[in-house]
Write a protein that holds these residues in place. Structure first.
Motif, PDB file in Angstrom:
ATOM      1  N   CYS A  12       3.692  -0.348  -0.034  1.00 32.77           N
ATOM      2  CA  CYS A  12       3.216  -0.851  -1.357  1.00 32.77           C
ATOM      3  C   CYS A  12       4.563  -1.497  -2.202  1.00 32.77           C
ATOM      4  O   CYS A  12       4.796  -2.395  -2.861  1.00 32.77           O
ATOM      5  CB  CYS A  12       2.504   0.232  -2.320  1.00 32.77           C
ATOM      6  SG  CYS A  12       0.905   0.576  -1.568  1.00 32.77           S
ATOM      7  N   TYR A  14       6.037  -0.657  -4.997  1.00 29.71           N
ATOM      8  CA  TYR A  14       6.084  -1.184  -6.549  1.00 29.71           C
ATOM      9  C   TYR A  14       7.509  -0.526  -7.066  1.00 29.71           C
ATOM     10  O   TYR A  14       7.738   0.458  -6.771  1.00 29.71           O
ATOM     11  CB  TYR A  14       5.059  -0.605  -7.297  1.00 29.71           C
ATOM     12  CG  TYR A  14       3.694  -1.232  -6.849  1.00 29.71           C
ATOM     13  CD1 TYR A  14       3.391  -2.532  -7.115  1.00 29.71           C
ATOM     14  CD2 TYR A  14       2.711  -0.480  -5.928  1.00 29.71           C
ATOM     15  CE1 TYR A  14       2.134  -3.144  -6.596  1.00 29.71           C
ATOM     16  CE2 TYR A  14       1.623  -1.012  -5.433  1.00 29.71           C
ATOM     17  CZ  TYR A  14       1.221  -2.390  -5.821  1.00 29.71           C
ATOM     18  OH  TYR A  14      -0.045  -2.940  -5.502  1.00 29.71           O
ATOM     19  N   ASN A  31      10.320  -1.577   3.026  1.00 25.13           N
ATOM     20  CA  ASN A  31       8.955  -1.572   2.345  1.00 25.13           C
ATOM     21  C   ASN A  31       8.862  -0.220   1.959  1.00 25.13           C
ATOM     22  O   ASN A  31       7.812   0.346   1.910  1.00 25.13           O
ATOM     23  CB  ASN A  31       8.069  -1.642   3.655  1.00 25.13           C
ATOM     24  CG  ASN A  31       7.871  -0.456   4.700  1.00 25.13           C
ATOM     25  OD1 ASN A  31       8.782   0.431   4.886  1.00 25.13           O
ATOM     26  ND2 ASN A  31       7.150  -0.713   5.748  1.00 25.13           N
ATOM     27  N   GLU A  87       9.118  -8.264  -7.542  1.00 23.90           N
ATOM     28  CA  GLU A  87       7.576  -8.419  -7.346  1.00 23.90           C
ATOM     29  C   GLU A  87       7.325  -7.555  -5.968  1.00 23.90           C
ATOM     30  O   GLU A  87       8.146  -7.346  -5.030  1.00 23.90           O
ATOM     31  CB  GLU A  87       7.489  -9.761  -7.020  1.00 23.90           C
ATOM     32  CG  GLU A  87       7.274 -10.804  -8.094  1.00 23.90           C
ATOM     33  CD  GLU A  87       6.324 -10.493  -9.124  1.00 23.90           C
ATOM     34  OE1 GLU A  87       5.237 -10.138  -8.381  1.00 23.90           O
ATOM     35  OE2 GLU A  87       6.532 -10.478 -10.176  1.00 23.90           O
ATOM     36  N   PRO A  89       5.234  -6.465  -2.376  1.00 23.03           N
ATOM     37  CA  PRO A  89       5.041  -7.196  -1.267  1.00 23.03           C
ATOM     38  C   PRO A  89       3.754  -7.826  -1.614  1.00 23.03           C
ATOM     39  O   PRO A  89       2.818  -7.558  -2.194  1.00 23.03           O
ATOM     40  CB  PRO A  89       4.976  -6.337   0.106  1.00 23.03           C
ATOM     41  CG  PRO A  89       5.686  -4.948  -0.618  1.00 23.03           C
ATOM     42  CD  PRO A  89       5.679  -4.763  -1.943  1.00 23.03           C
ATOM     43  N   ASP A  90       3.478  -8.904  -0.820  1.00 24.52           N
ATOM     44  CA  ASP A  90       2.244  -9.821  -1.073  1.00 24.52           C
ATOM     45  C   ASP A  90       1.053  -8.790  -0.791  1.00 24.52           C
ATOM     46  O   ASP A  90      -0.231  -9.306  -1.278  1.00 24.52           O
ATOM     47  CB  ASP A  90       2.269 -10.937  -0.206  1.00 24.52           C
ATOM     48  CG  ASP A  90       3.215 -12.116  -0.716  1.00 24.52           C
ATOM     49  OD1 ASP A  90       3.768 -11.877  -1.852  1.00 24.52           O
ATOM     50  OD2 ASP A  90       3.499 -13.040   0.115  1.00 24.52           O
ATOM     51  N   ASP A  91       1.122  -8.023   0.585  1.00 21.15           N
ATOM     52  CA  ASP A  91       0.066  -7.288   0.571  1.00 21.15           C
ATOM     53  C   ASP A  91      -0.096  -5.876   0.242  1.00 21.15           C
ATOM     54  O   ASP A  91      -1.029  -5.121   0.649  1.00 21.15           O
ATOM     55  CB  ASP A  91       0.057  -7.446   2.383  1.00 21.15           C
ATOM     56  CG  ASP A  91       0.963  -6.733   2.818  1.00 21.15           C
ATOM     57  OD1 ASP A  91       2.002  -6.441   2.162  1.00 21.15           O
ATOM     58  OD2 ASP A  91       0.948  -6.353   4.179  1.00 21.15           O
ATOM     59  N   LYS A  93      -1.424  -4.387  -2.298  1.00 21.22           N
ATOM     60  CA  LYS A  93      -2.830  -4.045  -2.841  1.00 21.22           C
ATOM     61  C   LYS A  93      -3.574  -3.432  -1.622  1.00 21.22           C
ATOM     62  O   LYS A  93      -4.467  -2.757  -1.935  1.00 21.22           O
ATOM     63  CB  LYS A  93      -3.552  -4.986  -3.611  1.00 21.22           C
ATOM     64  CG  LYS A  93      -2.921  -5.369  -5.152  1.00 21.22           C
ATOM     65  CD  LYS A  93      -3.834  -4.451  -6.055  1.00 21.22           C
ATOM     66  CE  LYS A  93      -3.299  -4.871  -7.427  1.00 21.22           C
ATOM     67  NZ  LYS A  93      -3.178  -3.687  -8.180  1.00 21.22           N
TER      68      LYS A  93
END
Length: 107
Positions: A12, A14, A31, A87, A89-91, A93
């Motif tokens: 995630c 964030y 990550n 930002e 990672p794109d995935d 969520k």
């Protein structure tokens, strides 16, 4: 005492927590984020900022997440400091709330 980033952060990543840290104790890996326990001043600011509830005080770590204290300490020694929000990672969520993510931690 220190705060600890736990499994919920894996994949995630964030960085809302990084923005509020007054001592720049967060370190960024591929990550996951780690908190340097030597730098953390136990200010409590990061915990409520995490949108996936991945940050706990050392004294309130769930029993199944206690190994993350050592993981944070070890990874903070090898990863660079992060001081600004990025930002996710794109995935990200798709990974929120997924159990058993330790196997995906990239060191």
């Amino acid at each position: 005492m220190t705060y600890v980033v736990t499994e919920n952060c894996i994949r995630c990543k964030y960085t809302d927590c990084v923005e509020v840290c007054p001592v720049d104790c967060f370190h960024e890996g591929p990550n996951f984020l780690a908190i340097d326990p030597e730098e953390c001043i136990d200010c409590t600011l990061c915990e409520p900022e995490c949108p996936v509830d991945a940050i706990f005080s050392e004294d309130e770590l769930p029993a199944d997440q206690e190994h993350f204290l050592e993981i944070n300490e070890r990874l903070a020694q090898k990863w660079p400091v992060i001081t600004a929000m990025k930002e996710p990672p794109d995935d990200a969520k798709e990974w929120e709330g997924v159990d058993g993510k330790l196997q995906y931690l990239e060191e």
